[in-house]
Design an enzyme around this catalytic site. Structure first.
Site, PDB file in Angstrom:
ATOM      1  N   HIS A  77      32.528  37.750  45.227  1.00  0.00           N
ATOM      2  CA  HIS A  77      33.399  36.950  44.359  1.00  0.00           C
ATOM      3  C   HIS A  77      34.548  36.486  45.251  1.00  0.00           C
ATOM      4  CE1 HIS A  77      35.856  35.510  41.120  1.00  0.00           C
ATOM      5  NE2 HIS A  77      36.777  36.447  41.293  1.00  0.00           N
ATOM      6  N   ARG A 126      27.896  26.727  35.944  1.00  0.00           N
ATOM      7  CA  ARG A 126      27.051  26.177  34.882  1.00  0.00           C
ATOM      8  C   ARG A 126      27.816  25.178  34.021  1.00  0.00           C
ATOM      9  NH1 ARG A 126      23.565  31.518  32.871  1.00  0.00           N
ATOM     10  NH2 ARG A 126      22.609  31.950  34.919  1.00  0.00           N
ATOM     11  N   ARG A 146      54.668  48.560  27.678  1.00  0.00           N
ATOM     12  CA  ARG A 146      53.883  47.327  27.739  1.00  0.00           C
ATOM     13  C   ARG A 146      52.574  47.500  26.967  1.00  0.00           C
ATOM     14  NH1 ARG A 146      52.967  42.648  31.016  1.00  0.00           N
ATOM     15  NH2 ARG A 146      51.157  41.630  30.090  1.00  0.00           N
ATOM     16  N   ASP A 174      32.229  33.037  38.305  1.00  0.00           N
ATOM     17  CA  ASP A 174      31.872  31.908  39.169  1.00  0.00           C
ATOM     18  C   ASP A 174      30.626  31.203  38.628  1.00  0.00           C
ATOM     19  OD1 ASP A 174      33.603  32.721  41.811  1.00  0.00           O
ATOM     20  OD2 ASP A 174      32.709  34.462  40.853  1.00  0.00           O
TER      21      ASP A 174
END
Length: 316
Positions: free
Chosen positions: A177, A155, A41, A150
């Site tokens: 968070h 904003r 991967r 966040d």
């Protein structure tokens, strides 16, 4: 001698790949090194990015083992387990991710002891704390992405509401968070004018509308996951923002997850407060002058984070 700017990314799932793309597209480093338990991967993601090298410049990207991270100035940790079944508890998932991080930290302390670490895997505050507990490097050199995303969402929504560029909005979400995060309205401003209780650009303060804006920012991940199954693009940009601040020693004030070390009456936990971010990681903390209500909400957020790890066990 000019030093090559090298960034490592451990974990090439959705978030790690988005971060690699953001950094590659912005030519933030000389090389980006990808590492994943699934080596194919990581190789595939590196190959895919390198096919766009001609379009962005001389930056290189390759898949590596831990030993190759020895020259990395900064390493992003975006590895982690996914929920095994609907019956798996949050603590069970956290326990598995904590064990994954223990193994990662052992390798990084051995091969890249001087690198700044940026934790992006959720629950980011708890995992940042675990990394600081396990690693031999100073706590200031281990940051979590925290509430920077966040705050960016907050904003952006406020900018949309008031019809201004979000970069002209100065407002923070601090703390966890997650569900206990705290909007800092007391010093939120646009062009130096306070928002709370004021008429700004012809728009009056409306408590209900402002609460809705905060809730949209707080709950955005749930809405995105409900539609596309995961979040990656914006957090990739957030990671790139932190990486740039470190590599270029920008001394930016960013809400990243770290230990308050007694600030606001909070200790023994990682959560987001405004920090000066530069070459040494978290270099200073900024006290934005919170209201009494906001300080108490931040302490409540810290308690929620401590409770979330209360039954966690991580071997050393």
């Amino acid at each position: 001698m000019i030093q090559r700017r090298t960034v490592g990314i451990v974990g090439t799932g959705n978030v790690g790949t988005a971060a690699a793309y953001a950094m590659f597209n912005q030519s933030l480093a000389s090389e980006i090194l990808l590492l994943d338990q699934d080596t194919r991967r990581a190789e595939g993601e590196a190959m895919d990015l390198m096919h766009g090298q001609q379009l962005v410049g001389g930056i290189t990207c390759r898949a590596v083992e831990y030993a190759a991270l020895s020259n990395a100035q900064i390493i992003v940790l975006s590895a982690g387990a996914s929920q095994q079944s609907p019956d798996e508890t949050r603590l069970g998932l956290l326990q598995r991710n904590a064990e994954i991080f223990r193994e990662i930290i052992i390798q990084l302390d051995k091969h890249a002891p001087n690198a700044i670490l940026v934790v992006a895997t959720n629950p980011v505050d708890v995992l940042t704390y675990i990394c600081q507990e396990l690693s031999s490097r100073p706590n200031r050199r281990i940051l979590g992405t925290g509430t920077l995303l966040d705050t960016a969402r907050f904003r952006a929504l406020l900018g949309r509401h008031y019809g201004v560029d979000p970069r002209s909005v100065h407002a923070y979400i601090l703390g966890e968070h997650g569900d206990s995060e705290v909007p800092i309205w007391s010093n939120a401003t646009i062009g130096g004018q306070k928002i709370r209780g004021e008429t700004v650009l012809g728009k009056e303060w409306e408590e209900e509308a402002m609460q809705s804006i905060f809730e949209q920012a707080r709950d955005a991940a749930y809405e995105i996951i409900d539609r596309k199954g995961h979040t990656d693009t914006a957090i990739g940009l957030v990671i790139a923002r932190i990486v740039r601040a470190v590599l270029e020693d920008q001394q930016n004030v960013l809400p990243v997850s770290t230990r308050p070390d007694g600030a606001y009456g909070i200790d023994d936990v990682c959560l987001s407060v405004p920090c000066v971010v530069g070459l040494e990681g978290m270099e200073k903390r900024v006290d934005p002058g919170l209201s009494d209500e906001e300080r108490e909400a931040l302490r409540d957020s810290a308690r929620a984070l401590r409770d979330s790890r209360a039954d966690l066990t991580v071997g050393t």
